[in-house]
Design a protein around this motif. Structure first.
Motif, PDB file in Angstrom:
ATOM      1  N   GLN A   1     -23.497 -12.852 -34.218  1.00  0.00           N
ATOM      2  CA  GLN A   1     -22.251 -12.174 -33.868  1.00  0.00           C
ATOM      3  C   GLN A   1     -21.493 -12.867 -32.737  1.00  0.00           C
ATOM      4  N   THR A   2     -22.157 -13.761 -32.021  1.00  0.00           N
ATOM      5  CA  THR A   2     -21.555 -14.386 -30.845  1.00  0.00           C
ATOM      6  C   THR A   2     -21.439 -15.891 -31.054  1.00  0.00           C
ATOM      7  N   PRO A   3     -20.236 -16.448 -31.017  1.00  0.00           N
ATOM      8  CA  PRO A   3     -20.035 -17.868 -31.329  1.00  0.00           C
ATOM      9  C   PRO A   3     -20.819 -18.824 -30.439  1.00  0.00           C
TER      10      PRO A   3
ATOM     11  N   VAL B   1     -32.666  -9.984 -33.234  1.00  0.00           N
ATOM     12  CA  VAL B   1     -32.319 -11.242 -32.575  1.00  0.00           C
ATOM     13  C   VAL B   1     -31.314 -12.017 -33.422  1.00  0.00           C
ATOM     14  N   ALA B   2     -31.566 -12.127 -34.722  1.00  0.00           N
ATOM     15  CA  ALA B   2     -30.652 -12.853 -35.620  1.00  0.00           C
ATOM     16  C   ALA B   2     -29.293 -12.168 -35.673  1.00  0.00           C
ATOM     17  N   PHE B   3     -29.287 -10.835 -35.704  1.00  0.00           N
ATOM     18  CA  PHE B   3     -28.035 -10.092 -35.788  1.00  0.00           C
ATOM     19  C   PHE B   3     -27.134 -10.386 -34.590  1.00  0.00           C
ATOM     20  N   TYR B   4     -27.685 -10.263 -33.368  1.00  0.00           N
ATOM     21  CA  TYR B   4     -26.883 -10.493 -32.166  1.00  0.00           C
ATOM     22  C   TYR B   4     -26.458 -11.958 -32.053  1.00  0.00           C
ATOM     23  N   CYS B   5     -27.348 -12.857 -32.442  1.00  0.00           N
ATOM     24  CA  CYS B   5     -27.040 -14.279 -32.294  1.00  0.00           C
ATOM     25  C   CYS B   5     -25.889 -14.692 -33.200  1.00  0.00           C
TER      26      CYS B   5
ATOM     27  N   LEU C   1     -23.666 -18.476 -29.143  1.00  0.00           N
ATOM     28  CA  LEU C   1     -25.110 -18.383 -29.342  1.00  0.00           C
ATOM     29  C   LEU C   1     -25.504 -19.095 -30.629  1.00  0.00           C
ATOM     30  N   LYS C   2     -26.600 -19.855 -30.579  1.00  0.00           N
ATOM     31  CA  LYS C   2     -27.048 -20.612 -31.735  1.00  0.00           C
ATOM     32  C   LYS C   2     -28.527 -20.365 -31.989  1.00  0.00           C
ATOM     33  N   LEU C   3     -28.899 -20.147 -33.262  1.00  0.00           N
ATOM     34  CA  LEU C   3     -30.289 -19.971 -33.646  1.00  0.00           C
ATOM     35  C   LEU C   3     -30.997 -21.313 -33.696  1.00  0.00           C
ATOM     36  N   GLN C   4     -32.203 -21.351 -33.117  1.00  0.00           N
ATOM     37  CA  GLN C   4     -33.014 -22.566 -33.162  1.00  0.00           C
ATOM     38  C   GLN C   4     -34.481 -22.143 -33.156  1.00  0.00           C
ATOM     39  N   ALA C   5     -35.195 -22.423 -34.261  1.00  0.00           N
ATOM     40  CA  ALA C   5     -36.593 -22.011 -34.395  1.00  0.00           C
ATOM     41  C   ALA C   5     -36.693 -20.508 -34.155  1.00  0.00           C
ATOM     42  N   ARG C   6     -37.473 -20.073 -33.189  1.00  0.00           N
ATOM     43  CA  ARG C   6     -37.660 -18.643 -32.916  1.00  0.00           C
ATOM     44  C   ARG C   6     -36.735 -18.123 -31.821  1.00  0.00           C
ATOM     45  N   CYS C   7     -35.784 -18.923 -31.408  1.00  0.00           N
ATOM     46  CA  CYS C   7     -34.925 -18.567 -30.277  1.00  0.00           C
ATOM     47  C   CYS C   7     -33.457 -18.449 -30.672  1.00  0.00           C
ATOM     48  N   CYS C   8     -32.759 -17.692 -29.861  1.00  0.00           N
ATOM     49  CA  CYS C   8     -31.304 -17.681 -29.878  1.00  0.00           C
ATOM     50  C   CYS C   8     -30.887 -18.250 -28.533  1.00  0.00           C
ATOM     51  N   LEU C   9     -30.237 -19.405 -28.565  1.00  0.00           N
ATOM     52  CA  LEU C   9     -29.944 -20.137 -27.343  1.00  0.00           C
ATOM     53  C   LEU C   9     -28.487 -19.998 -26.937  1.00  0.00           C
ATOM     54  N   ASN C  10     -28.291 -19.895 -25.647  1.00  0.00           N
ATOM     55  CA  ASN C  10     -26.959 -19.764 -25.080  1.00  0.00           C
ATOM     56  C   ASN C  10     -26.550 -21.104 -24.502  1.00  0.00           C
ATOM     57  N   GLN C  11     -25.546 -21.715 -25.107  1.00  0.00           N
ATOM     58  CA  GLN C  11     -25.097 -23.038 -24.684  1.00  0.00           C
ATOM     59  C   GLN C  11     -24.292 -22.941 -23.396  1.00  0.00           C
ATOM     60  N   LYS C  12     -24.607 -23.805 -22.432  1.00  0.00           N
ATOM     61  CA  LYS C  12     -23.941 -23.779 -21.140  1.00  0.00           C
ATOM     62  C   LYS C  12     -23.336 -25.134 -20.800  1.00  0.00           C
ATOM     63  N   ASP C  13     -22.413 -25.105 -19.869  1.00  0.00           N
ATOM     64  CA  ASP C  13     -21.782 -26.306 -19.328  1.00  0.00           C
ATOM     65  C   ASP C  13     -21.059 -27.101 -20.409  1.00  0.00           C
ATOM     66  N   THR C  14     -21.126 -28.415 -20.356  1.00  0.00           N
ATOM     67  CA  THR C  14     -20.346 -29.249 -21.275  1.00  0.00           C
ATOM     68  C   THR C  14     -21.235 -29.879 -22.333  1.00  0.00           C
ATOM     69  N   ILE C  15     -20.598 -30.508 -23.296  1.00  0.00           N
ATOM     70  CA  ILE C  15     -21.322 -31.134 -24.400  1.00  0.00           C
ATOM     71  C   ILE C  15     -21.138 -32.648 -24.323  1.00  0.00           C
TER      72      ILE C  15
END
Length: 216
Positions: free
Chosen positions: A31-33, A25-29, A35-49
């Motif tokens: 490698q992809t800009p 999970v950490a490896f794939y997360c 994707l962000k690690l948070q606690a036990r998850c790798c989260l995919n940011q969507k839409d706007t900030i």
């Protein structure tokens, strides 16, 4: 950029600690800009900030290895968008068949060595056993191998519902048992009949109670 864990993905803090640095999970997360690690998850940011808070995030990968889990709990369904889930080094029960309803995007599942892949080997392209764990990779779409005609009615179509799981969806204009009823489902008629039945029963019970009261 910091991601806040939203209430609908609290599975990320289901057990203490963070994603292990050497985990898949950490490896794939990393490698992809996006994707962000948070606690036990790798989260995919969507839409706007908005400021530093994402308006919408999706759980992409989940690492719950070595969490002393005997079962995955009622909130595990929050991880249904995950592509990779790592559950190794947990004393899980060997019955996960119905745990992964709706996990249609799951492509890699890492389990303790003595726990079978959900749906069995026919639900995955590759099942590999190692000394302490096993991997289930490439979720198969069983609808492609069985065909709609064998498992779904004439007016329904087969859609995947997770590893080894299927469901039949009625075509537009059909509903009910085996999709045999044609036309839209009338809520007005349904609630009308329900209301009439309830009223009739209420009147009958009221009359019965009155007779008993007079007799006493």
């Amino acid at each position: 950029m910091h991601l806040l864990i939203k209430p609908d993905i609290m599975i990320c803090v289901h057990c203490p600690g963070s994603v292990r640095n050497l985990s898949e999970v950490a490896f794939y997360c990393k490698q992809t800009p996006e994707l962000k690690l948070q606690a036990r998850c790798c989260l995919n940011q969507k839409d706007t900030i908005l400021g530093h808070i994402p308006l919408h995030v999706l759980l992409s990968r989940l690492d719950l290895q070595n969490c002393s889990l005997k079962d995955l709990g009622p909130n595990f369904s929050q991880a249904h968008t995950a592509v990779i889930i790592d559950l190794q080094a947990n004393p899980l029960k060997d019955d996960l068949a119905n745990t992964f309803h709706g996990f249609t995007q799951l492509q890699t599942l890492i389990l303790p060595q003595d726990v079978n892949c959900p749906g069995g080997i026919n639900a995955w392209n590759v099942v590999t056993s190692y000394t302490n764990y096993q991997t289930c990779q490439g979720q198969r779409n069983l609808c492609n191998s069985t065909g709609d005609a064998e498992i779904c009615p004439e007016n329904g179509s087969c859609v995947p519902d997770g590893p080894g799981l299927l469901q039949c969806i009625c075509a537009d204009g059909f509903h009910g048992y085996k999709c045999m009823r044609q036309g839209s489902f009338s809520l007005l008629m349904f609630f009308g009949i329900l209301g009439s039945t309830t009223l009739s029963i209420s009147i009958l019970l009221w009359g019965t109670q009155r007779r008993k009261a007079k007799a006493s």
